[in-house]
Design a protein around this motif. Structure first.
Motif, mmCIF file in Angstrom:
data_model
loop_
_atom_site.group_PDB
_atom_site.id
_atom_site.type_symbol
_atom_site.label_atom_id
_atom_site.label_comp_id
_atom_site.label_asym_id
_atom_site.label_seq_id
_atom_site.Cartn_x
_atom_site.Cartn_y
_atom_site.Cartn_z
ATOM 1 N N SER A 55 0.848 -1.181 0.000
ATOM 2 C CA SER A 55 0.000 0.000 0.000
ATOM 3 C C SER A 55 0.888 1.236 0.000
ATOM 4 N N GLY A 56 0.329 2.343 -0.454
ATOM 5 C CA GLY A 56 1.165 3.540 -0.576
ATOM 6 C C GLY A 56 0.444 4.790 -0.124
ATOM 7 N N ILE A 57 1.234 5.825 0.035
ATOM 8 C CA ILE A 57 0.668 7.122 0.425
ATOM 9 C C ILE A 57 1.409 8.203 -0.365
ATOM 10 N N LYS A 58 0.625 9.144 -0.913
ATOM 11 C CA LYS A 58 1.183 10.161 -1.806
ATOM 12 C C LYS A 58 1.605 11.407 -1.034
ATOM 13 N N PRO A 59 2.829 11.881 -1.203
ATOM 14 C CA PRO A 59 3.222 13.101 -0.478
ATOM 15 C C PRO A 59 2.755 14.373 -1.188
ATOM 16 N N THR A 60 1.435 14.497 -1.340
ATOM 17 C CA THR A 60 0.875 15.675 -2.015
ATOM 18 C C THR A 60 0.388 16.725 -1.022
ATOM 19 N N GLY A 61 0.498 16.422 0.251
ATOM 20 C CA GLY A 61 0.043 17.369 1.271
ATOM 21 C C GLY A 61 0.323 16.744 2.616
ATOM 22 N N LEU A 103 -7.437 7.092 9.322
ATOM 23 C CA LEU A 103 -8.539 6.152 9.607
ATOM 24 C C LEU A 103 -8.816 5.229 8.420
ATOM 25 N N GLY A 104 -8.573 5.751 7.208
ATOM 26 C CA GLY A 104 -8.868 4.951 6.018
ATOM 27 C C GLY A 104 -7.777 3.966 5.667
ATOM 28 N N ALA A 105 -6.555 4.223 6.144
ATOM 29 C CA ALA A 105 -5.454 3.360 5.713
ATOM 30 C C ALA A 105 -4.439 3.075 6.814
ATOM 31 N N VAL A 106 -3.740 4.105 7.251
ATOM 32 C CA VAL A 106 -2.528 3.896 8.061
ATOM 33 C C VAL A 106 -2.797 3.118 9.355
ATOM 34 N N VAL A 159 -4.315 -5.293 -1.308
ATOM 35 C CA VAL A 159 -4.008 -3.866 -1.292
ATOM 36 C C VAL A 159 -4.991 -3.195 -0.332
ATOM 37 N N PRO A 160 -4.546 -2.893 0.884
ATOM 38 C CA PRO A 160 -5.468 -2.233 1.807
ATOM 39 C C PRO A 160 -5.552 -0.741 1.506
ATOM 40 N N VAL A 161 -6.713 -0.288 1.085
ATOM 41 C CA VAL A 161 -6.903 1.129 0.709
ATOM 42 C C VAL A 161 -8.285 1.597 1.137
ATOM 43 N N GLY A 162 -8.416 2.903 1.238
ATOM 44 C CA GLY A 162 -9.739 3.481 1.428
ATOM 45 C C GLY A 162 -10.543 3.240 0.156
ATOM 46 N N ASP A 163 -11.876 3.349 0.240
ATOM 47 C CA ASP A 163 -12.637 2.938 -0.951
ATOM 48 C C ASP A 163 -12.555 3.948 -2.100
ATOM 49 N N ASP A 164 -11.921 5.112 -1.869
ATOM 50 C CA ASP A 164 -11.677 6.044 -2.978
ATOM 51 C C ASP A 164 -10.707 5.443 -4.001
ATOM 52 N N GLN A 165 -9.953 4.432 -3.591
ATOM 53 C CA GLN A 165 -8.962 3.839 -4.497
ATOM 54 C C GLN A 165 -9.459 2.533 -5.135
ATOM 55 N N ALA A 166 -10.716 2.184 -4.875
ATOM 56 C CA ALA A 166 -11.213 0.885 -5.351
ATOM 57 C C ALA A 166 -11.098 0.766 -6.872
ATOM 58 N N ARG A 217 -14.158 5.959 4.088
ATOM 59 C CA ARG A 217 -14.168 7.261 3.429
ATOM 60 C C ARG A 217 -14.516 8.350 4.448
ATOM 61 N N VAL A 218 -13.483 9.047 4.885
ATOM 62 C CA VAL A 218 -13.700 10.157 5.817
ATOM 63 C C VAL A 218 -13.959 11.403 4.975
ATOM 64 N N MET A 219 -15.035 12.111 5.305
ATOM 65 C CA MET A 219 -15.435 13.228 4.473
ATOM 66 C C MET A 219 -14.953 14.553 5.075
ATOM 67 N N MET A 236 -12.277 13.933 2.498
ATOM 68 C CA MET A 236 -11.243 14.741 3.152
ATOM 69 C C MET A 236 -9.922 14.412 2.463
ATOM 70 N N GLY A 237 -9.452 15.303 1.594
ATOM 71 C CA GLY A 237 -8.250 15.009 0.797
ATOM 72 C C GLY A 237 -7.102 15.909 1.200
ATOM 73 N N LYS A 238 -5.898 15.352 1.225
ATOM 74 C CA LYS A 238 -4.783 16.133 1.751
ATOM 75 C C LYS A 238 -4.308 17.232 0.814
ATOM 76 N N SER A 239 -4.589 17.096 -0.496
ATOM 77 C CA SER A 239 -4.127 18.164 -1.384
ATOM 78 C C SER A 239 -5.214 19.203 -1.659
ATOM 79 N N ASP A 240 -6.374 19.043 -0.999
ATOM 80 C CA ASP A 240 -7.401 20.079 -1.145
ATOM 81 C C ASP A 240 -6.857 21.350 -0.506
ATOM 82 N N ASP A 241 -7.431 22.487 -0.898
ATOM 83 C CA ASP A 241 -6.970 23.730 -0.286
ATOM 84 C C ASP A 241 -7.148 23.605 1.217
HETATM 85 N N1 AQP Z 1 -10.751 10.792 3.170
HETATM 86 C C1 AQP Z 1 -10.294 9.542 3.172
HETATM 87 N N2 AQP Z 1 -10.989 8.574 3.796
HETATM 88 C C2 AQP Z 1 -10.514 7.307 3.833
HETATM 89 N N3 AQP Z 1 -9.351 6.919 3.291
HETATM 90 C C3 AQP Z 1 -8.624 7.852 2.670
HETATM 91 N N4 AQP Z 1 -7.436 7.810 2.053
HETATM 92 C C4 AQP Z 1 -7.133 9.036 1.593
HETATM 93 N N5 AQP Z 1 -8.095 9.916 1.908
HETATM 94 C C5 AQP Z 1 -9.042 9.212 2.578
HETATM 95 C C6 AQP Z 1 -6.630 6.599 1.937
HETATM 96 O O1 AQP Z 1 -5.306 6.919 2.329
HETATM 97 C C7 AQP Z 1 -4.399 6.125 1.571
HETATM 98 C C8 AQP Z 1 -3.332 6.985 0.989
HETATM 99 O O2 AQP Z 1 -3.935 7.872 0.091
HETATM 100 P P1 AQP Z 1 -3.060 8.560 -1.029
HETATM 101 O O3 AQP Z 1 -2.083 9.424 -0.388
HETATM 102 O O4 AQP Z 1 -2.468 7.520 -1.892
HETATM 103 O O5 AQP Z 1 -3.982 9.334 -1.978
HETATM 104 P P2 AQP Z 1 -5.450 9.723 -2.045
HETATM 105 O O6 AQP Z 1 -6.374 8.580 -1.866
HETATM 106 O O7 AQP Z 1 -5.631 10.459 -3.340
HETATM 107 O O8 AQP Z 1 -5.515 10.655 -0.794
HETATM 108 P P3 AQP Z 1 -5.726 12.179 -0.681
HETATM 109 O O9 AQP Z 1 -5.408 12.507 0.727
HETATM 110 O O10 AQP Z 1 -7.077 12.552 -1.157
HETATM 111 O O11 AQP Z 1 -4.650 12.813 -1.618
HETATM 112 P P4 AQP Z 1 -4.856 13.832 -2.779
HETATM 113 O O12 AQP Z 1 -5.641 14.971 -2.192
HETATM 114 O O13 AQP Z 1 -3.487 14.200 -3.194
HETATM 115 O O14 AQP Z 1 -5.596 13.131 -3.888
HETATM 116 C C9 AQP Z 1 -5.204 5.400 0.506
HETATM 117 O O15 AQP Z 1 -5.401 4.074 0.932
HETATM 118 C C10 AQP Z 1 -6.494 6.150 0.492
HETATM 119 O O16 AQP Z 1 -7.578 5.294 0.138
#
Ligand code: AQP
Length: 332
Positions: A6-12, A20-23, A146-153, A187-189, A198-203
């Protein structure tokens, strides 16, 4: 033994969604039950306009946070994607297996492409091909899960399709992996826009809880979370997304069921207060350990060096096999 990648993107800065979704699951169960590889996927941070120094800083911070959260380099492998050439070597071969139509159907691509265009920016080709690189990340290691949040399904589904297609065309080369999603916290909103992840690269904004936020900042963000016009605390994701999100977060931190938790509250205020405290407590040890690691960067770099070496050794035979299978002349 089951292999996990599994991976994590350093975008924020890493968020509560990432945790909660992954780590958290990587730390609590995955690293102990399988041969697990956890990767800071820094090449994926280059698909949109990026700041060089920031990507470098966030890559090391992400690695430190993974260790601070409890990944133990004596039982799992922690490394940085760009330190292992096999990922990009394999990505090209998989690009020759995928179609452009498949890439254009990816939801994340469509959303991010629209955002880039709305900002008047051109769209990098790597934004389109990113899911193929992600497939390479996974397939290079003979990954089972591949353990991921469902945004990556959807991306894991594409990885499966590519593995099956490659195996059928060129002979069995890849293990076909499957996604595993956490039961709660999948999926944490965003606390201010409960319709969006809730995305790390959002403003940066009050709707995103970062793992390194001070406790008082976390309290403020949770107390100001958008709820709904009703008054009763019910777990209904469709009708009451804001309240459901708070219940999911509280459940993610306490290990209880969101619908059971809902029965214990008769006001939004009390729910928010308990959720804020639960988040502060869940993140406290991580923040402390991260502060310690910041004074010992040599340790973090050493973990990443050893991790990359092990990862390279695991990936090379599979990637070499894929090169042979697709018809490339082996190096003498
Ligand atoms: N909001 C979320 N709820 C549950 N799981 C989440 N993950 C990310 N956001 C949420 C899970 O975290 C792992 C790593 O994510 P990532 O860094 O590969 O990229 P991402 O899914 O695109 O996460 P971000 O934070 O939203 O990044 P940006 O904003 O750059 O696109 C994954 O397992 C993901 O499912």
């Amino acid at each position: 033994m089951t292999r996990i990648f599994s991976g994590i993107k350093p975008t924020g800065h890493l968020t509560l969604g990432n945790y909660l979704g992954a780590v958290r699951r990587w730390v609590k169960t995955d690293q102990h039950r399988a041969d697990a590889l956890f990767c800071v996927v820094d090449l994926h941070a280059l698909t949109e306009d990026h700041d060089l120094a920031r990507v470098r800083r966030l890559s090391r911070q992400a690695a430190s946070l993974l260790l601070a959260a409890g990944l133990d380099p004596t039982v799992c492998t922690v490394f940085v994607q760009s330190h292992v050439d096999e990922h990009t070597r394999l990505a090209y071969v998989l690009e020759c297996t995928a179609t452009d139509g498949e890439m254009r159907r990816m939801i994340q691509y469509r959303e991010k492409e629209a955002q880039e265009r709305a900002r008047g920016r051109s769209v990098r080709l790597s934004l389109l091909t990113y899911p193929v690189l992600m497939a390479a990340d996974i397939l290079a290691y003979g990954t089972d899960e591949v353990p991921v949040g469902d945004d990556q399904a959807q991306h894991v589904e594409l990885t499966r399709d590519l593995a099956v297609r490659f195996n059928q065309r060129y002979g069995h080369t890849f293990t076909v992996p499957r996604a595993v999603h956490p039961e709660v916290g999948a999926r944490v909103m965003n606390l201010q826009e409960p319709g969006s992840k809730m995305g790390k690269s959002d403003d940066a904004g009050p709707g995103i809880v970062y793992l390194l936020d001070e406790p008082d900042v976390i309290r403020k963000k949770v107390m100001r979370a958008v709820t709904d016009s009703g008054r009763e605390v019910e777990y209904d994701r469709g009708a009451r997304p804001g309240v459901a999100n708070l219940l999911d977060i509280l459940a993610g931190c306490t290990g209880e069921e969101p619908s059971v938790l809902a029965e214990g509250y008769d006001s939004y205020g009390a729910l928010k207060k308990d959720t804020a405290e639960a988040v502060v407590e869940a993140l406290r040890p991580l923040r402390q350990r991260h502060a310690e690691l910041c004074t010992d960067l040599g340790y973090v770099d050493g973990v990443l060096r050893a991790g990359a070496e092990r990862a390279r050794g695991l990936a090379r035979p599979t990637v070499d096999a894929a090169y042979r299978a697709i018809g490339l002349l082996p190096a003498g």
